[in-house]
Motif scaffolding. Structure first.
Motif, PDB file in Angstrom:
ATOM      1  N   LEU A 120       0.856  -1.187   0.000  1.00  0.00           N
ATOM      2  CA  LEU A 120       0.000   0.000   0.000  1.00  0.00           C
ATOM      3  C   LEU A 120       0.895   1.241   0.000  1.00  0.00           C
ATOM      4  O   LEU A 120       1.724   1.408   0.904  1.00  0.00           O
ATOM      5  N   HIS A 121       0.740   2.080  -1.021  1.00  0.00           N
ATOM      6  CA  HIS A 121       1.528   3.299  -1.130  1.00  0.00           C
ATOM      7  C   HIS A 121       0.681   4.495  -0.717  1.00  0.00           C
ATOM      8  O   HIS A 121      -0.366   4.755  -1.325  1.00  0.00           O
ATOM      9  N   LEU A 122       1.138   5.220   0.295  1.00  0.00           N
ATOM     10  CA  LEU A 122       0.432   6.412   0.782  1.00  0.00           C
ATOM     11  C   LEU A 122       1.270   7.644   0.492  1.00  0.00           C
ATOM     12  O   LEU A 122       2.475   7.667   0.784  1.00  0.00           O
ATOM     13  N   TYR A 123       0.618   8.673  -0.051  1.00  0.00           N
ATOM     14  CA  TYR A 123       1.283   9.932  -0.357  1.00  0.00           C
ATOM     15  C   TYR A 123       0.549  11.061   0.348  1.00  0.00           C
ATOM     16  O   TYR A 123      -0.683  11.098   0.364  1.00  0.00           O
ATOM     17  N   GLY A 124       1.327  11.999   0.900  1.00  0.00           N
ATOM     18  CA  GLY A 124       0.710  13.192   1.457  1.00  0.00           C
ATOM     19  C   GLY A 124       0.103  14.049   0.366  1.00  0.00           C
ATOM     20  O   GLY A 124      -1.119  14.239   0.314  1.00  0.00           O
ATOM     21  N   PRO A 125       0.901  14.578  -0.584  1.00  0.00           N
ATOM     22  CA  PRO A 125       0.351  15.408  -1.659  1.00  0.00           C
ATOM     23  C   PRO A 125      -0.406  14.574  -2.691  1.00  0.00           C
ATOM     24  O   PRO A 125       0.077  13.532  -3.146  1.00  0.00           O
ATOM     25  N   ALA A 126      -1.573  15.040  -3.083  1.00  0.00           N
ATOM     26  CA  ALA A 126      -2.344  14.343  -4.114  1.00  0.00           C
ATOM     27  C   ALA A 126      -1.587  14.312  -5.435  1.00  0.00           C
ATOM     28  O   ALA A 126      -1.704  13.350  -6.206  1.00  0.00           O
ATOM     29  N   ALA A 127      -0.781  15.353  -5.712  1.00  0.00           N
ATOM     30  CA  ALA A 127      -0.033  15.399  -6.970  1.00  0.00           C
ATOM     31  C   ALA A 127       0.918  14.209  -7.085  1.00  0.00           C
ATOM     32  O   ALA A 127       1.120  13.673  -8.186  1.00  0.00           O
ATOM     33  N   PRO A 145      -4.725   1.406  -6.742  1.00  0.00           N
ATOM     34  CA  PRO A 145      -4.130   2.743  -6.865  1.00  0.00           C
ATOM     35  C   PRO A 145      -3.398   3.184  -5.614  1.00  0.00           C
ATOM     36  O   PRO A 145      -3.700   2.749  -4.502  1.00  0.00           O
ATOM     37  N   ALA A 146      -2.411   4.071  -5.817  1.00  0.00           N
ATOM     38  CA  ALA A 146      -1.780   4.748  -4.697  1.00  0.00           C
ATOM     39  C   ALA A 146      -2.824   5.594  -3.977  1.00  0.00           C
ATOM     40  O   ALA A 146      -3.808   6.030  -4.573  1.00  0.00           O
ATOM     41  N   ILE A 147      -2.588   5.812  -2.694  1.00  0.00           N
ATOM     42  CA  ILE A 147      -3.598   6.429  -1.831  1.00  0.00           C
ATOM     43  C   ILE A 147      -3.133   7.815  -1.401  1.00  0.00           C
ATOM     44  O   ILE A 147      -2.005   7.987  -0.943  1.00  0.00           O
ATOM     45  N   ALA A 148      -3.992   8.794  -1.557  1.00  0.00           N
ATOM     46  CA  ALA A 148      -3.758  10.133  -1.010  1.00  0.00           C
ATOM     47  C   ALA A 148      -4.941  10.469  -0.107  1.00  0.00           C
ATOM     48  O   ALA A 148      -6.015   9.885  -0.227  1.00  0.00           O
ATOM     49  N   GLY A 149      -4.720  11.408   0.784  1.00  0.00           N
ATOM     50  CA  GLY A 149      -5.824  11.852   1.634  1.00  0.00           C
ATOM     51  C   GLY A 149      -5.803  11.287   3.034  1.00  0.00           C
ATOM     52  O   GLY A 149      -6.478  11.804   3.913  1.00  0.00           O
ATOM     53  N   ILE A 150      -5.051  10.197   3.249  1.00  0.00           N
ATOM     54  CA  ILE A 150      -4.835   9.746   4.627  1.00  0.00           C
ATOM     55  C   ILE A 150      -3.324   9.627   4.830  1.00  0.00           C
ATOM     56  O   ILE A 150      -2.603   9.111   3.974  1.00  0.00           O
ATOM     57  N   TYR A 151      -2.855  10.158   5.917  1.00  0.00           N
ATOM     58  CA  TYR A 151      -1.427  10.125   6.212  1.00  0.00           C
ATOM     59  C   TYR A 151      -1.277  10.301   7.715  1.00  0.00           C
ATOM     60  O   TYR A 151      -2.027  11.072   8.322  1.00  0.00           O
ATOM     61  N   PRO A 152      -0.333   9.601   8.338  1.00  0.00           N
ATOM     62  CA  PRO A 152      -0.242   9.681   9.794  1.00  0.00           C
ATOM     63  C   PRO A 152       0.364  10.995  10.266  1.00  0.00           C
ATOM     64  O   PRO A 152       1.151  11.628   9.557  1.00  0.00           O
ATOM     65  N   THR A 153       0.002  11.399  11.453  1.00  0.00           N
ATOM     66  CA  THR A 153       0.663  12.498  12.135  1.00  0.00           C
ATOM     67  C   THR A 153       1.798  11.891  12.953  1.00  0.00           C
ATOM     68  O   THR A 153       1.564  11.167  13.920  1.00  0.00           O
ATOM     69  N   LEU A 154       3.036  12.165  12.547  1.00  0.00           N
ATOM     70  CA  LEU A 154       4.176  11.472  13.135  1.00  0.00           C
ATOM     71  C   LEU A 154       4.616  12.055  14.458  1.00  0.00           C
ATOM     72  O   LEU A 154       5.173  11.349  15.303  1.00  0.00           O
ATOM     73  N   PHE A 155       4.418  13.351  14.652  1.00  0.00           N
ATOM     74  CA  PHE A 155       5.044  14.029  15.775  1.00  0.00           C
ATOM     75  C   PHE A 155       4.011  14.421  16.824  1.00  0.00           C
ATOM     76  O   PHE A 155       3.108  15.217  16.552  1.00  0.00           O
ATOM     77  N   ALA A 156       4.157  13.868  18.002  1.00  0.00           N
ATOM     78  CA  ALA A 156       3.303  14.258  19.126  1.00  0.00           C
ATOM     79  C   ALA A 156       3.845  15.537  19.745  1.00  0.00           C
ATOM     80  O   ALA A 156       5.052  15.776  19.776  1.00  0.00           O
ATOM     81  N   ALA A 157       2.942  16.387  20.239  1.00  0.00           N
ATOM     82  CA  ALA A 157       3.360  17.647  20.848  1.00  0.00           C
ATOM     83  C   ALA A 157       4.232  17.373  22.066  1.00  0.00           C
ATOM     84  O   ALA A 157       4.002  16.439  22.830  1.00  0.00           O
TER      85      ALA A 157
END
Length: 408
Positions: free
Chosen positions: A109-116, A130-142
């Motif tokens: 499963l390929h996930l991309y931040g930018p839709a482009a 298809p490659a997936i855009a629109g879901i991406y993890p938030t890596l950094f906790a405050a």
């Protein structure tokens, strides 16, 4: 779940080790058993032994690194053989190392931040899924501990290739028609940036390739020869946008104190501007101090429809940022947070920088408010995993047993 994160530590400035640890912590907080596995000569054996001891439910990798590994004597990838879904978290355009963006099976499963980026992968590579855009993890906790901010200067941490050197190399390496084509498209990318960074530079590239190639690319059937030409053109031209943006910052702000970390700045060092200080790059692990100046960071996104990991780290620490991106346009963040983003207008950037310098504390508060708004619109980690589970199930790999209330 039992989860593996593949880590490659040999990249420049070693960002992935830092990312892996942050992502491991975010997943572990939810109760998952998460192991970081180095990408080396033992990776295949390590994964196989772990999977034999206790099944691995899910794996992650950065930029597709490790997605194409095949055990000796086999024709399928490790992930197909062991039936482990591998999620590739991409932050680069697929023109770089296309092998790591191939959708070779339902288990990748390929996930991309930018839709482009996802659109390019789907348009130029054969894909059953298809490659997936629109879901991406938030890596950094405050950060939980307050960070001290001091030093009246901005930080620009960026390895660059001088745009002049890029063009000189084309003249040296390419035949005359190709060098002319590349130079003309580079001019168009720079114009688009200096006109406000409203048009995505990948759209600029597609609009300026020779018309017969554009027709072939936009046809219904996959054209591997046309795709290969487009990959090579994009690989040459994608770098123009971010390097123009990075050098624009110093050119637009000659009177502003800036500490620059990274390679490639020789022409600007030679100007001997006392307000611009240059330092070697540091690893991601050791670079926390770069986010602790009073004014914050000046950052450059690789594409105008995205944020950048350094901006995310500034938000994590409570620091300030100004980002070269049009990420906010057409989103709920516009116009409330438009003052945190800039394009290629030197007067606009100078004005926003002056606002920061007048009241750095208020600037950090604006950045923090943006971080809260972004978090409210981003998927929490457990919902991100739910979305992944849905994609896995749609591919009919297997059912992932879910506790009551979903994956936690």
């Amino acid at each position: 779940m039992r989860i593996v994160i593949l880590n490659w530590s040999e990249g420049e400035n070693d960002p992935f080790t830092y990312f892996s640890r942050e992502w491991q912590q975010r997943l572990a907080v939810l109760g998952h058993d998460v192991q970081v596995v180095p990408l080396d000569v033992r990776t295949i054996l390590t994964i196989a032994e772990m999977h034999q001891d206790a099944p691995i439910d899910l794996a992650f990798c950065w930029q597709g690194l490790g997605s194409a590994i095949v055990p000796d004597g086999c024709t399928q990838t490790l992930w197909e053989l062991l039936r482990i879904p591998l999620v590739c978290l991409h932050a680069d355009h697929p023109c770089y190392n296309p092998l790591n963006h191939q959708q070779s099976s339902a288990f990748i499963l390929h996930l991309y931040g930018p839709a482009a980026f996802a659109n390019a992968a789907n348009r130029l590579m054969p894909r059953e899924w298809p490659a997936i855009a629109g879901i991406y993890p938030t890596l950094f906790a405050a950060a939980t501990e307050p960070v001290p901010f001091h030093g009246e200067y901005f930080v620009l941490a960026k390895n660059i290739r001088d745009p002049r050197d890029i063009r000189r190399e084309w003249q040296r390496r390419c035949d005359a028609p190709t060098a002319t084509l590349l130079g003309g498209i580079a001019d168009a990318i720079e114009r688009a940036y200096r006109d406000g960074n409203v048009v995505n530079h990948h759209d600029v590239i597609l609009a300026h390739v020779p018309a017969p190639l554009r027709v072939r690319l936009q046809g219904d059937a996959h054209d591997p020869d046309a795709a290969d030409i487009m990959w090579r053109l994009t690989r040459e031209l994608d770098q123009v946008h971010r390097n123009v943006a990075a050098t624009f910052i110093l050119e637009a702000l000659p009177d502003v104190p800036i500490r620059i970390f990274g390679r490639g700045w020789e022409r600007y060092k030679a100007l001997r501007n006392p307000r611009h200080e240059f330092f070697p790059a540091d690893t991601a692990d050791r670079s926390a101090y770069q986010y602790q100046s009073a004014y914050g960071i000046l950052d450059v996104a690789a594409s105008n429809d995205m944020l950048h990991d350094r901006t995310s780290r500034a938000l994590q620490t409570g620091g300030g940022f100004l980002l070269s991106s049009s990420f906010h346009r057409g989103t709920p963040f516009d116009p409330a947070f438009a003052d945190l983003f800039f394009g290629g207008d030197p007067l606009e950037l100078a004005r926003k920088v002056d606002t920061v310098r007048q009241d750095p504390v208020a600037h950090r508060a604006r950045c923090a408010a943006f971080g809260v708004a972004l978090a409210n619109l981003s998927l929490p980690t457990h919902l991100f995993l739910e979305h992944l589970a849905n994609h896995v199930e749609q591919r009919a790999l297997r059912q992932i047993d879910r506790p009551a209330g979903g994956l936690q």
